[in-house]
Write an enzyme that holds these catalytic residues in place. Structure first.
Site, PDB file in Angstrom:
ATOM      1  N   LYS A 116      -4.809 -14.332  -7.239  1.00 31.64           N
ATOM      2  CA  LYS A 116      -4.009 -14.934  -6.259  1.00 31.64           C
ATOM      3  C   LYS A 116      -3.693 -16.514  -6.264  1.00 31.64           C
ATOM      4  O   LYS A 116      -2.606 -16.768  -6.005  1.00 31.64           O
ATOM      5  CB  LYS A 116      -4.971 -14.876  -5.006  1.00 31.64           C
ATOM      6  CG  LYS A 116      -5.366 -13.504  -4.389  1.00 31.64           C
ATOM      7  CD  LYS A 116      -6.223 -13.644  -3.078  1.00 31.64           C
ATOM      8  CE  LYS A 116      -6.534 -12.516  -2.404  1.00 31.64           C
ATOM      9  NZ  LYS A 116      -7.157 -11.078  -3.130  1.00 31.64           N
ATOM     10  N   HIS A 235     -13.011  -8.883   7.598  1.00 25.82           N
ATOM     11  CA  HIS A 235     -11.619  -9.188   6.883  1.00 25.82           C
ATOM     12  C   HIS A 235     -11.132  -7.581   6.576  1.00 25.82           C
ATOM     13  O   HIS A 235     -10.259  -7.912   5.640  1.00 25.82           O
ATOM     14  CB  HIS A 235     -11.822 -10.036   5.984  1.00 25.82           C
ATOM     15  CG  HIS A 235     -12.494 -11.227   6.097  1.00 25.82           C
ATOM     16  ND1 HIS A 235     -11.711 -12.424   6.993  1.00 25.82           N
ATOM     17  CD2 HIS A 235     -13.656 -11.850   6.065  1.00 25.82           C
ATOM     18  CE1 HIS A 235     -12.305 -13.493   7.028  1.00 25.82           C
ATOM     19  NE2 HIS A 235     -13.640 -13.166   6.528  1.00 25.82           N
ATOM     20  N   ARG A 296       0.708  -1.905  -4.749  1.00 26.64           N
ATOM     21  CA  ARG A 296       0.501  -0.636  -4.827  1.00 26.64           C
ATOM     22  C   ARG A 296       0.875  -0.127  -3.234  1.00 26.64           C
ATOM     23  O   ARG A 296       1.169  -0.958  -2.433  1.00 26.64           O
ATOM     24  CB  ARG A 296      -1.145  -0.175  -4.748  1.00 26.64           C
ATOM     25  CG  ARG A 296      -2.029  -1.120  -3.786  1.00 26.64           C
ATOM     26  CD  ARG A 296      -3.323  -1.049  -3.781  1.00 26.64           C
ATOM     27  NE  ARG A 296      -4.357  -1.786  -3.161  1.00 26.64           N
ATOM     28  CZ  ARG A 296      -4.307  -2.000  -1.860  1.00 26.64           C
ATOM     29  NH1 ARG A 296      -3.827  -1.184  -1.075  1.00 26.64           N
ATOM     30  NH2 ARG A 296      -4.988  -2.785  -1.409  1.00 26.64           N
TER      31      ARG A 296
END
Length: 663
Positions: A116, A235, A296
């Site tokens: 990230k 989340h 993906r």
């Protein structure tokens, strides 16, 4: 086109990929673990290869075994699905080295977007908006604390290599940062093999809006519009819809261009999703910031298929084969509205604790299938299958499409009402509560919706004791009548030639003992009294269930009995009631405050206490890991730790006593 592909996954995504391959006359190879030897995805493919043990590290994460299976069966390509090895650059490279096509992006794109922090730096160069934060390589704990203090609380700690809500914590105060960081790093290391984190400003009233992108080997890129995935727990997404409510054409175009720029920056090929966090201003303004790119196919891709009329897996196969994108951006259109609900084995009323067990009853809405656009159900399980602790808790995805959002909402609620699952806890009724909540119904969306609406979402009872008891009594009587038809001497309906007979029923409903009284008159009429309600009771078979008349209410009830428990499904909701013998059966009341047991099968991660420690109610005692998530075991009352019965790393069964407390 490929002659044969291997699907390196399991469950509903493996079944979904196989469906498109079958339509395209492409043969498929399944792979499976010990736990999945009889799984649905094995049966829907043309061939199947055993990989190894039930744990993912012994099967679905064994890239070398998967590649060997592909070569042994003559597969030309590998579709990774999502999860497992789908975003593993080493596996993608190993496929190429073995002469196999990886149906996904090149390893370089996975690498660029996999971390990230690195991807944030790339996006900054590409001109994609970013949330203020720290994305640096230096992971010194003191530095991370200073950066969090600099950014300003609340902040969000996220695993740099993470996804799916794992390795993620919201921190509201500086004094809570250290403990949250350690927990985040531990979960990140266990899930992704990398404990590096990044820190970002936690956006207030955020919406989670993502853009589906596609690229081909000729350098063409398109976006297939947006999905709103704001409704989340832990989340992780609960409901997804497309298009995003409140999206303007101008904002859609701006976000779409940013997503394509992100894909172009890493020379992306295939299906990918660029995820944005959207901050909603009081004036209606919506500012968006890059969050991450999932390299993906996404779990929620069916809603994009529903509004575009396209098959994204077919696009994946064609692009992987070297073909150009089937359509240019100018030819793509939005048609109607679609919503997807993730049906999971979990207990929403117990902090969404994952559940394991057997699908004793698994009835889908009539007509629901992969082929239907308006009522689609993607699943990888059948009635009688077992939800194990080795994999995630999703049972199925229910997708509906309508001319507008209002119609889609009504269709989804109706379809969920016709989804009957018995044998373990699920979130089906919770999903219905969310759909009916004022915030969701009015499209007042943000990631705090569940918390904001919690009073109307948890521990709700839509059926109630009188109707539940009436359905249970009717079910018992129906079974007795069926038995009496076969054997008249077995009648138990209290028939008398004159007068009336009284029959007692004992129940347990939401933990409380209840008593019902059934009066059977000689002319055949029935009167039931329960829970302060009394009235005539009649019933007959209808629509595969019971048409129930009781106390001036008429309901169609679908009733299933498993042992002492009767499960009741009606259009307004579902419930269960326990049938007990009021004369001989005392209700269970096992309450041992000194015993702390594992709520599910899993692994002991750590203990926060030792023998002799004094603890207070609510204090964290131990951490368990199950179904890819960490779960904290807290003290139910003040006390002293007498003994720890396991060690970190031990596997434990559901109900196993972890430690003992004394007052």
């Amino acid at each position: 086109m490929f002659d044969k592909i291997l699907i390196a996954n399991r469950g509903e995504i493996a079944c979904r990929v196989a469906a498109t391959a079958r339509r395209m006359a492409v043969r498929t190879v399944a792979v499976y673990s010990d736990a999945d030897a009889q799984a649905k995805h094995v049966s829907v493919c043309d061939e199947a290869v055993h990989l190894g043990g039930s744990a993912p590290r012994d099967s679905y994460l064994c890239g070398d075994k998967i590649i060997a299976a592909a070569r042994a069966t003559g597969a030309q390509a590998i579709h990774p699905g999502y999860g497992f090895l789908s975003e593993n650059e080493d596996f993608a490279q190993a496929c190429a080295d073995a002469g196999l096509v990886f149906i996904g992006p090149p390893p370089s794109a996975i690498r660029a977007m996999g971390l990230k922090a690195q991807s944030k730096r790339l996006m900054e160069k590409a001109g994609v908006p970013l949330v203020p934060g720290y994305h640096g390589a230096d992971q010194d704990a003191a530095l991370l604390q200073r950066e969090a203090d600099r950014i300003g609380y609340p902040v969000l700690i996220k695993a740099s290599a993470g996804g799916g809500g794992k390795g993620m914590r919201v921190v509201a105060r500086t004094q809570d940062f250290e403990a949250a960081l350690l927990s985040c790093q531990r979960e990140a290391a266990g899930s992704f093999g990398d404990q590096a984190v990044l820190i970002e400003k936690y956006v207030q009233r955020p919406r989670h809006i993502e853009i589906q992108v596609f690229g081909d080997t000729q350098g063409n890129y398109v976006h297939l519009f947006e999905r709103d995935c704001s409704v989340q727990r832990r989340h992780q997404k609960v409901l997804e819809e497309a298009p995003a409510p409140g999206m303007t054409p101008a904002l859609r175009e701006k976000m779409g261009q940013a997503a394509v720029a992100a894909a172009r920056a890493v020379s992306y090929v295939g299906a990918g999703t660029v995820e944005f966090i959207v901050e909603q201003g009081d004036d209606g303004r919506m500012d968006f910031f890059f969050m991450e790119m999932n390299t993906r196919l996404q779990v929620e891709h069916p809603v994009t298929e529903a509004i575009t009329g396209l098959d994204l897996v077919e696009w994946q196969l064609r692009v992987a084969r070297g073909e150009a994108l089937p359509l240019p951006q100018s030819a793509l259109r939005i048609q109607g509205h679609a919503i997807e609900a993730r049906i999971c084995a979990e207990n929403p009323d117990n902090d969404f604790l994952p559940a394991t067990g057997t699908l004793r009853v698994y009835r889908k809405p009539q007509g629901a299938s992969f082929e239907r656009a308006d009522l689609r159900m993607d699943d990888g399980m059948r009635e009688g299958d077992t939800v194990s602790p080795f994999y995630d808790s999703m049972i199925a995805k229910l997708i509906v499409h309508g001319e507008n959002r209002e119609q889609a909402l009504a269709r989804l609620d109706g379809a969920l009402a016709r989804t009957h699952i018995v044998g373990l806890s699920t979130n089906v009724q919770f999903l219905r509560h969310v759909l009916r909540s004022p915030s969701f119904a009015q499209a007042n969306l943000d990631t705090a919706l569940i918390e904001r609406e919690r009073d109307g979402l948890f521990r709700q009872e839509a059926v109630g004791l009188p109707l539940a008891a009436a359905a249970a009594v009717a079910h018992v009587l129906q079974d007795e009548r069926a038995l009496a038809d076969a054997d008249p001497w077995s009648r138990r309906d209290s028939w008398r030639s004159h007068g009336a007979a009284v029959r007692a029923f004992g129940f347990e409903f939401h933990g409380e003992a209840q008593r019902a009284e059934l009066v059977c008159r000689h002319e055949g009429g029935l009167t039931l009294s329960v829970g302060g309600v009394s009235g005539a009771l009649s019933f007959r078979k209808e629509e595969g269930g019971l048409l129930l008349d009781f106390a001036d209410e008429r309901r169609v009830a679908h009733v299933y009995r498993q042992g002492e428990f009767v499960h009741v499904f009606m259009v307004q909701g579902a419930t269960q009631i326990r049938v007990v013998d009021p004369l001989t059966h005392a209700l269970d009341a096992h309450a041992d405050s000194g015993r702390l047991s594992a709520p599910m099968p899993g692994k002991v991660v750590s203990f926060a206490v030792k023998a002799g420690d004094r603890v207070t109610r609510g204090q964290a005692l131990a951490v368990m890991e199950a179904m890819k998530m960490e779960h904290t075991i807290a003290a139910p009352a003040d006390g002293v730790v007498q003994e720890l019965l396991y060690a970190p790393g031990d596997q434990v069964a559901e109900g196993a006593e972890l430690l003992r407390l004394s007052n």
